[in-house]
Design a protein around this motif. Structure first.
Motif, PDB file in Angstrom:
ATOM      1  N   UNK A  27       0.846  -1.190   0.000  1.00 13.83           N
ATOM      2  CA  UNK A  27       0.000   0.000   0.000  1.00 13.83           C
ATOM      3  C   UNK A  27       0.880   1.238   0.000  1.00 13.83           C
ATOM      4  N   UNK A  28       0.456   2.286  -0.685  1.00 11.77           N
ATOM      5  CA  UNK A  28       1.177   3.555  -0.734  1.00 11.77           C
ATOM      6  C   UNK A  28       0.298   4.621  -0.096  1.00 11.77           C
ATOM      7  N   UNK A  29       0.884   5.384   0.829  1.00 11.83           N
ATOM      8  CA  UNK A  29       0.180   6.480   1.503  1.00 11.83           C
ATOM      9  C   UNK A  29       0.863   7.791   1.112  1.00 11.83           C
ATOM     10  N   UNK A  30       0.481   8.398  -0.031  1.00  4.32           N
ATOM     11  CA  UNK A  30       1.214   9.557  -0.543  1.00  4.32           C
ATOM     12  C   UNK A  30       1.119  10.812   0.331  1.00  4.32           C
ATOM     13  N   UNK A  31       0.016  11.011   1.033  1.00  2.00           N
ATOM     14  CA  UNK A  31      -0.106  12.197   1.885  1.00  2.00           C
ATOM     15  C   UNK A  31       0.880  12.173   3.043  1.00  2.00           C
ATOM     16  N   UNK A  32       1.126  10.968   3.570  1.00  2.27           N
ATOM     17  CA  UNK A  32       2.038  10.819   4.701  1.00  2.27           C
ATOM     18  C   UNK A  32       3.467  10.491   4.263  1.00  2.27           C
ATOM     19  N   UNK A  33       3.683  10.309   2.961  1.00  2.65           N
ATOM     20  CA  UNK A  33       4.963   9.903   2.388  1.00  2.65           C
ATOM     21  C   UNK A  33       5.438   8.588   3.006  1.00  2.65           C
ATOM     22  N   UNK A  34       4.546   7.613   3.068  1.00  7.59           N
ATOM     23  CA  UNK A  34       4.856   6.324   3.685  1.00  7.59           C
ATOM     24  C   UNK A  34       4.401   5.167   2.793  1.00  7.59           C
ATOM     25  N   UNK A  35       4.993   3.999   3.037  1.00  8.01           N
ATOM     26  CA  UNK A  35       4.673   2.774   2.310  1.00  8.01           C
ATOM     27  C   UNK A  35       4.448   1.647   3.303  1.00  8.01           C
ATOM     28  N   UNK A  36       3.615   0.706   2.928  1.00  3.42           N
ATOM     29  CA  UNK A  36       3.467  -0.517   3.699  1.00  3.42           C
ATOM     30  C   UNK A  36       4.132  -1.614   2.870  1.00  3.42           C
ATOM     31  N   UNK A  37       5.194  -2.216   3.447  1.00  4.65           N
ATOM     32  CA  UNK A  37       5.979  -3.217   2.737  1.00  4.65           C
ATOM     33  C   UNK A  37       5.792  -4.563   3.423  1.00  4.65           C
ATOM     34  N   UNK A  38       5.612  -5.610   2.625  1.00  2.00           N
ATOM     35  CA  UNK A  38       5.365  -6.952   3.144  1.00  2.00           C
ATOM     36  C   UNK A  38       6.584  -7.466   3.911  1.00  2.00           C
ATOM     37  N   UNK A  39       6.353  -7.855   5.177  1.00  2.00           N
ATOM     38  CA  UNK A  39       7.408  -8.427   6.004  1.00  2.00           C
ATOM     39  C   UNK A  39       8.335  -7.426   6.655  1.00  2.00           C
ATOM     40  N   UNK A  40       8.066  -6.141   6.501  1.00  2.00           N
ATOM     41  CA  UNK A  40       8.915  -5.093   7.077  1.00  2.00           C
ATOM     42  C   UNK A  40       8.112  -4.313   8.106  1.00  2.00           C
TER      43      UNK A  40
END
Length: 108
Positions: A27-40
């Protein structure tokens, strides 16, 4: 900051506790400049029983991936399989993402 990483890309963590781990972007959260990465950045949450809309959520300890800041990951090139910056190639009239190391096209 514009997010150049998309859902489904493979990224590598370049700083922090989990440096060197590779995973797919969920998942990409562009407003927060964050990503959800599998296993991290896997977190545990103590969930109590909740009823909503006629459904019951089971209690217990659940694990989930928390978001990671965009600056802590780097895109992995599918051709050379190394972390690389990506650039845009607009020569054909359509912009495509390309690897800065090997000039391979990243977009599918």
């Amino acid at each position: 900051m514009k997010v150049k990483i998309k859902k489904g890309d493979t990224v590598e963590v370049i700083s922090g506790r989990e440096k060197g781990i590779r995973g797919e972007v969920l998942r990409v959260l562009p407003k927060d400049e964050r990503l959800v990465v599998q296993g991290v950045n896997v977190r545990k949450k103590h969930q109590r029983q909740v009823q909503s809309a006629g459904r019951t959520m089971n209690p217990g300890i659940i694990q989930f991936e928390a978001p990671v800041h965009l600056s802590n990951v780097m895109l992995v090139c599918p051709k050379c399989s190394k972390p690389a910056r990506d650039g845009l190639d607009r020569a054909t009239g359509k912009s495509r993402r390309v690897c800065k190391n090997c000039d391979a096209v990243i977009d599918n």
